[in-house]
Design a protein around this motif. Structure first.
Motif, PDB file in Angstrom:
ATOM      1  N   ALA A 185       0.828  -1.205   0.000  1.00 52.77           N
ATOM      2  CA  ALA A 185       0.000   0.000   0.000  1.00 52.77           C
ATOM      3  C   ALA A 185       0.865   1.258   0.000  1.00 52.77           C
ATOM      4  CB  ALA A 185      -0.925  -0.007   1.214  1.00 52.77           C
ATOM      5  N   ASN A 186       1.916   1.270   0.816  1.00 53.32           N
ATOM      6  CA  ASN A 186       2.781   2.453   0.897  1.00 53.32           C
ATOM      7  C   ASN A 186       3.503   2.730  -0.416  1.00 53.32           C
ATOM      8  OD1 ASN A 186       2.011   2.737   3.552  1.00 53.32           O
ATOM      9  ND2 ASN A 186       3.925   1.952   4.417  1.00 53.32           N
ATOM     10  N   ARG A 187       3.955   1.677  -1.071  1.00 47.18           N
ATOM     11  CA  ARG A 187       4.666   1.885  -2.336  1.00 47.18           C
ATOM     12  C   ARG A 187       3.709   2.443  -3.403  1.00 47.18           C
ATOM     13  NH1 ARG A 187       7.348   0.588   1.236  1.00 47.18           N
ATOM     14  NH2 ARG A 187       7.237   2.852   1.343  1.00 47.18           N
ATOM     15  N   TRP A 188       2.471   1.950  -3.432  1.00 42.80           N
ATOM     16  CA  TRP A 188       1.515   2.497  -4.385  1.00 42.80           C
ATOM     17  C   TRP A 188       1.230   3.969  -4.087  1.00 42.80           C
ATOM     18  CZ3 TRP A 188       0.460   1.596  -9.036  1.00 42.80           C
ATOM     19  CH2 TRP A 188       0.272   0.319  -9.559  1.00 42.80           C
ATOM     20  N   LEU A 189       1.071   4.301  -2.805  1.00 46.01           N
ATOM     21  CA  LEU A 189       0.735   5.680  -2.449  1.00 46.01           C
ATOM     22  C   LEU A 189       1.874   6.652  -2.785  1.00 46.01           C
ATOM     23  CD1 LEU A 189      -1.139   5.000   0.888  1.00 46.01           C
ATOM     24  CD2 LEU A 189      -2.106   6.058  -1.170  1.00 46.01           C
ATOM     25  N   GLU A 190       3.102   6.172  -2.773  1.00 44.69           N
ATOM     26  CA  GLU A 190       4.218   7.015  -3.204  1.00 44.69           C
ATOM     27  C   GLU A 190       4.119   7.350  -4.690  1.00 44.69           C
ATOM     28  OE1 GLU A 190       7.509   5.220  -0.036  1.00 44.69           O
ATOM     29  OE2 GLU A 190       7.401   4.455  -2.088  1.00 44.69           O
ATOM     30  N   LEU A 191       3.536   6.449  -5.458  1.00 45.49           N
ATOM     31  CA  LEU A 191       3.524   6.585  -6.921  1.00 45.49           C
ATOM     32  C   LEU A 191       2.263   7.244  -7.463  1.00 45.49           C
ATOM     33  CD1 LEU A 191       4.882   3.012  -7.727  1.00 45.49           C
ATOM     34  CD2 LEU A 191       6.153   5.150  -7.968  1.00 45.49           C
ATOM     35  N   LEU A 200      -1.545  11.272   3.437  1.00 42.58           N
ATOM     36  CA  LEU A 200      -1.301  11.300   4.874  1.00 42.58           C
ATOM     37  C   LEU A 200      -2.401  10.592   5.653  1.00 42.58           C
ATOM     38  CD1 LEU A 200       0.158  14.868   5.381  1.00 42.58           C
ATOM     39  CD2 LEU A 200       1.181  12.743   6.175  1.00 42.58           C
ATOM     40  N   ARG A 201      -3.654  10.812   5.251  1.00 41.56           N
ATOM     41  CA  ARG A 201      -4.756  10.163   5.950  1.00 41.56           C
ATOM     42  C   ARG A 201      -4.644   8.640   5.853  1.00 41.56           C
ATOM     43  NH1 ARG A 201      -8.031  14.167   3.552  1.00 41.56           N
ATOM     44  NH2 ARG A 201      -9.034  12.662   2.158  1.00 41.56           N
ATOM     45  N   LEU A 202      -4.256   8.159   4.686  1.00 39.16           N
ATOM     46  CA  LEU A 202      -4.117   6.717   4.513  1.00 39.16           C
ATOM     47  C   LEU A 202      -2.891   6.186   5.248  1.00 39.16           C
ATOM     48  CD1 LEU A 202      -5.127   6.248   0.765  1.00 39.16           C
ATOM     49  CD2 LEU A 202      -6.529   6.021   2.805  1.00 39.16           C
ATOM     50  N   MET A 203      -1.803   6.943   5.249  1.00 39.11           N
ATOM     51  CA  MET A 203      -0.595   6.510   5.958  1.00 39.11           C
ATOM     52  C   MET A 203      -0.862   6.369   7.452  1.00 39.11           C
ATOM     53  SD  MET A 203       3.249   8.177   6.036  1.00 39.11           S
ATOM     54  CE  MET A 203       2.832   9.566   7.084  1.00 39.11           C
ATOM     55  N   ALA A 204      -1.722   7.250   7.987  1.00 41.35           N
ATOM     56  CA  ALA A 204      -1.988   7.260   9.426  1.00 41.35           C
ATOM     57  C   ALA A 204      -2.916   6.138   9.877  1.00 41.35           C
ATOM     58  CB  ALA A 204      -2.569   8.610   9.830  1.00 41.35           C
ATOM     59  N   LEU A 205      -3.523   5.405   8.950  1.00 39.33           N
ATOM     60  CA  LEU A 205      -4.420   4.321   9.330  1.00 39.33           C
ATOM     61  C   LEU A 205      -3.657   3.225  10.073  1.00 39.33           C
ATOM     62  CD1 LEU A 205      -6.563   3.906   6.076  1.00 39.33           C
ATOM     63  CD2 LEU A 205      -7.322   4.860   8.262  1.00 39.33           C
ATOM     64  N   GLU A 213      -6.889  -1.887   0.847  1.00 38.53           N
ATOM     65  CA  GLU A 213      -8.237  -1.882   0.261  1.00 38.53           C
ATOM     66  C   GLU A 213      -8.536  -0.514  -0.352  1.00 38.53           C
ATOM     67  OE1 GLU A 213     -10.578  -4.208  -0.008  1.00 38.53           O
ATOM     68  OE2 GLU A 213     -10.327  -5.700   1.597  1.00 38.53           O
ATOM     69  N   LEU A 214      -8.199   0.551   0.363  1.00 40.07           N
ATOM     70  CA  LEU A 214      -8.466   1.899  -0.134  1.00 40.07           C
ATOM     71  C   LEU A 214      -7.568   2.240  -1.322  1.00 40.07           C
ATOM     72  CD1 LEU A 214      -8.975   3.683   3.298  1.00 40.07           C
ATOM     73  CD2 LEU A 214     -10.726   3.102   1.610  1.00 40.07           C
ATOM     74  N   VAL A 215      -6.355   1.718  -1.337  1.00 46.03           N
ATOM     75  CA  VAL A 215      -5.487   1.890  -2.514  1.00 46.03           C
ATOM     76  C   VAL A 215      -6.109   1.218  -3.723  1.00 46.03           C
ATOM     77  CG1 VAL A 215      -3.278   1.196  -3.524  1.00 46.03           C
ATOM     78  CG2 VAL A 215      -3.328   2.242  -1.255  1.00 46.03           C
ATOM     79  N   ALA A 216      -6.671   0.034  -3.531  1.00 46.35           N
ATOM     80  CA  ALA A 216      -7.349  -0.654  -4.637  1.00 46.35           C
ATOM     81  C   ALA A 216      -8.502   0.193  -5.165  1.00 46.35           C
ATOM     82  CB  ALA A 216      -7.848  -2.014  -4.169  1.00 46.35           C
ATOM     83  N   ASP A 217      -9.250   0.836  -4.277  1.00 40.77           N
ATOM     84  CA  ASP A 217     -10.337   1.725  -4.700  1.00 40.77           C
ATOM     85  C   ASP A 217      -9.792   2.907  -5.506  1.00 40.77           C
ATOM     86  OD1 ASP A 217     -12.135   0.113  -3.410  1.00 40.77           O
ATOM     87  OD2 ASP A 217     -12.306   1.368  -1.630  1.00 40.77           O
TER      88      ASP A 217
END
Length: 226
Positions: A185-191, A200-205, A213-217
């Protein structure tokens, strides 16, 4: 703070903070070009001590300290800097000094934190007391999210094939943790091209599986073919 040694270990006092217009994730890599006096001294001290500093998202202001012609009398005369309280510890992996007054630094993202108190020193450096987040627990990538993991693997393979000699500069670096939901998830969010406040909101989960799951969405909403 009260509590035993385990509780004490969850806080850091007077951590040097580096507000940037980017989000550093645990396990991520960040190259920095350091030339401001406030950061040259900070990076030198952290490197010599083997100590981390904190990267926080700069939501208002410039990464380089600038005078503010419209500043009210009695202030410090510099433009306002506003940063998000959630950030990530950065460990200095390498440091080069190509010329006087310039450092080229490569940092690795470590543990997440929340700033509970902050102050700015006279020369402009921010320091803060921070509460450390617990590291993500290892959570396997469940079956219905494996296509998200597989798509990231294909992306890395494509980048490697495009320029086999560029591995040290790729956004995805070993050790690869393909069966860890938080790492994927973190690697996808970087990209992904999404706003930093969402990252940030997703990182703090606390739950890395929910984050994936939210990255997939997000991938679905961005119409990325996975």
């Amino acid at each position: 703070m009260t509590g035993g040694p385990a509780a004490q270990a969850l806080t850091l006092s007077q951590l040097p903070l580096f507000p940037l217009q980017t989000v550093l994730f645990p396990g991520g890599w960040l190259p920095l070009r350091i030339f401001e006096v406030r950061y040259l001294d900070m990076i030198k001290r952290c490197h010599q001590a083997g100590a981390p500093f904190g990267v926080v998202w700069l939501s208002e202001g410039s990464e380089v300290r600038r005078p503010d012609p419209s500043a009210a009398p009695g202030g410090d005369g510099f433009a306002r800097e506003v940063f998000h309280p959630v950030g990530t510890l950065a460990r200095i992996d390498s440091l080069e000094r190509p010329q006087p007054g310039l450092m080229m630094v490569r940092c690795e993202g470590m543990q997440r934190f929340e700033v509970t108190a902050r102050r700015q020193l006279p020369h402009g450096l921010w320091v803060g007391d921070v509460r450390l987040f617990e590291p993500d627990p290892p959570v396997p990538v469940v079956e219905h999210l494996q296509p998200v993991r597989d798509a990231l693997q294909r992306l890395l393979q494509s980048l490697q094939e495009r320029d086999p000699g560029a591995l040290p500069n790729l956004p995805l670096q070993p050790p690869y943790q393909w069966d860890d939901s938080g790492w994927v998830a973190n690697r996808w969010l970087e990209l992904l091209p999404v706003p930093n406040d969402l990252k940030l909101r997703l990182m703090a989960l606390d739950n890395p599986l929910v984050r994936l799951e939210l990255v997939a969405d997000l991938l679905d909403k961005l119409n990325l073919n996975i």
